[in-house]
Design a protein around this motif. Structure first.
Motif, short mmCIF file in Angstrom:
data_model
loop_
_atom_site.label_atom_id
_atom_site.label_comp_id
_atom_site.label_asym_id
_atom_site.label_seq_id
_atom_site.Cartn_x
_atom_site.Cartn_y
_atom_site.Cartn_z
N VAL A 1 12.33 -79.63 31.97
CA VAL A 1 11.65 -78.33 31.86
C VAL A 1 10.51 -78.24 32.87
O VAL A 1 10.39 -77.28 33.62
CB VAL A 1 11.09 -78.14 30.43
N ILE B 1 9.43 -75.57 36.60
CA ILE B 1 8.22 -74.75 36.56
C ILE B 1 7.21 -75.22 37.60
O ILE B 1 6.58 -74.42 38.30
CB ILE B 1 7.64 -74.76 35.14
N TYR C 1 9.85 -76.34 23.77
CA TYR C 1 10.07 -75.87 25.14
C TYR C 1 8.84 -75.15 25.68
O TYR C 1 8.40 -75.39 26.80
CB TYR C 1 11.29 -74.95 25.20
N ALA D 1 6.53 -76.20 28.88
CA ALA D 1 6.34 -75.25 29.98
C ALA D 1 4.86 -74.98 30.21
O ALA D 1 4.39 -74.92 31.36
CB ALA D 1 7.08 -73.95 29.67
N LEU E 1 4.62 -66.11 34.45
CA LEU E 1 5.76 -66.98 34.16
C LEU E 1 6.40 -66.56 32.84
O LEU E 1 5.73 -66.51 31.81
CB LEU E 1 5.29 -68.44 34.06
N ALA F 1 8.68 -68.18 30.59
CA ALA F 1 9.24 -69.52 30.39
C ALA F 1 10.28 -69.49 29.28
O ALA F 1 10.09 -70.06 28.21
CB ALA F 1 8.13 -70.51 30.06
N SER G 1 12.35 -69.66 34.62
CA SER G 1 12.61 -71.08 34.34
C SER G 1 13.97 -71.48 34.88
O SER G 1 14.77 -70.65 35.33
CB SER G 1 12.57 -71.33 32.83
N GLU G 2 14.23 -72.78 34.82
CA GLU G 2 15.52 -73.30 35.28
C GLU G 2 16.68 -72.77 34.46
O GLU G 2 17.84 -72.81 34.89
CB GLU G 2 15.49 -74.84 35.26
N PHE H 1 12.65 -68.27 40.65
CA PHE H 1 12.77 -69.41 39.73
C PHE H 1 13.30 -70.61 40.52
O PHE H 1 13.85 -70.45 41.62
CB PHE H 1 13.69 -69.10 38.54
#
Length: 411
Positions: A186, A190, A214, A218, A261, A263, A289-290, A309
């Motif tokens: 995670v 970021i 999560y 983040a 962001l 997230a 985010s990913e 991202f």
């Protein structure tokens, strides 16, 4: 540095050639047949559990649950590797896809004499029990554990047996004492996109963060990256995943920031992005985010156009995905690449692996790193995978790479 860059670039060319060559061979009249699933996103369990059903060459180095291998397999496959993933139950589609790509890697590398034999075990029927069975079957390296709960049980069993384990989980708390975390972190995604934003003169950040683990991870990554690079965080706003709470969280952000962001998943970003227009009509730079890398429909969300991202590079995965679909009849989930890369990693180390001996665990800590479907990666001293990530932008034409993933690691 030049040596590292040269080695990784050389590995990129090798990997690309490996996928291309085997794909063309499959299209060129090969007598090898591959099973395909019918109208399901879950590969047929028999394609994993019964390798004889695949009618593949005997030297592909793949066996399952202790089934007897052919004489040729026994001659070549001197290094025994266990792949332990959910092959049944609610997450069988993910586990089976990882097992399938691991098998594909062994098959693709068969003529390179790496000596890798994999045996698959079903973690859904008992994660610790699967490890114990794998150890008793003589496996010297364990690959697996997709989710933190099962990976935690597997890690304990593997440590008790003194067998190194590479987990596909992204739970960094598992790392160390013989366990290596290979999952997509995670914090790494970021950190990469926030650093890119800072490098492009954005300095004051806000964030929308889901309640839970999560969101906490983040938040920690954002705060650490901004603090270390001379920026500031104006506000953080948490929420539970309901439309009303997301709306309230956006309102609480206020107006004093130039980048925000989100997230969370693309589903949440779709709700939040249209709400982020400021009172003066301007829109902050949106960072994601990913998790966004798995959504192929972001080009249909105008509110996200221009959002950035970070993700592992996708070029090799698209090749793997096409080859996978040709073999199994379905498109693999994004996590499937971890199975292929784990086998490539074992194969890369295999020249230093004594025949019928223990896996040379220290080789996992090579500072040069390794090249895989998901780009360059290496394990740091904490046994956590560091990955070279690309920064991507959402546009009407799809996802566009705006800062390619590095092909080398700094010391």
């Amino acid at each position: 540095m030049n040596v590292i860059r040269y080695r990784l670039k050389k590995n990129i060319l090798f990997l690309s050639g490996l996928l291309l060559t085997t794909t063309l061979a499959a299209c060129g009249g090969s007598s090898v047949s591959h099973p395909k699933t019918a109208s399901s996103n879950t590969p047929n369990a028999s394609s994993i559990n019964n390798p004889a059903n695949q009618n593949q060459n005997a030297d592909n180095g793949f066996s399952n649950n202790g089934d007897n291998a052919s004489d040729m397999q026994q001659m070549q496959a001197v290094h025994s590797v266990a792949v332990i993933v959910p092959l049944s139950g609610a997450f069988a589609n993910i586990g089976q896809s990882i097992a399938n790509t691991a098998q594909m890697a062994v098959s693709d590398l068969a003529d390179r004499h790496t000596g890798i034999k994999i045996t698959c075990y079903d973690s859904a029927k008992g994660a610790a029990e699967a490890v114990n069975k794998a150890v008793s079957d003589g496996n010297k390296l364990i690959l697996g554990g997709v989710f933190p709960s099962e990976a935690r049980m597997m890690a304990l069993a593997a440590r008790n047996a003194h067998i190194p384990m590479i987990t596909f989980s992204n739970d960094n708390s598992l790392a160390g004492n013989g366990v290596y975390v290979m999952g997509f972190s995670v914090g790494a995604g970021i950190q990469r996109v926030v650093k890119y934003a800072l490098d492009h003169k954005l300095s004051r950040f806000a964030a929308l963060l889901p309640n839970g683990v999560y969101g906490r991870k983040a938040s920690a990554s954002l705060l650490r990256t901004v603090s270390n690079n001379g920026g500031s965080v104006a506000t953080l706003s948490n929420y539970n995943r309901t439309p009303q709470e997301i709306t309230d969280a956006v309102t609480k952000l206020g107006q004093d920031y130039d980048a925000v962001l989100i997230a969370d998943s693309p589903r949440i970003a779709r709700i939040a992005a249209p709400l982020l227009v400021k009172q003066d009509g301007t829109k902050p730079q949106i960072l994601g985010s990913e998790l966004w890398s798995i959504d192929n429909n972001l080009k249909n969300v105008p509110a996200l156009y221009g959002a950035w991202f970070a993700s592992v590079p996708d070029g090799m995965f698209h090749q793997l995905s096409g080859k996978y679909k040709a073999r199994y009849g379905v498109t693999p989930p994004r996590l499937a690449s971890l199975g292929y890369d784990a086998i490539l990693l074992a194969a890369r180390i295999s020249p230093n692996w004594p025949s019928n001996g223990d896996f040379p665990e220290k080789k996992l800590l090579s500072p040069n790193g390794f090249m895989g479907i998901d780009g360059a990666f290496r394990f740091n001293n904490q046994a956590i995978a560091e990955r070279a990530l690309a920064v991507e932008k959402v546009s009407a034409n799809g996802i566009v790479v705006i800062d390619p993933a590095p092909t080398s690691f700094s010391k």
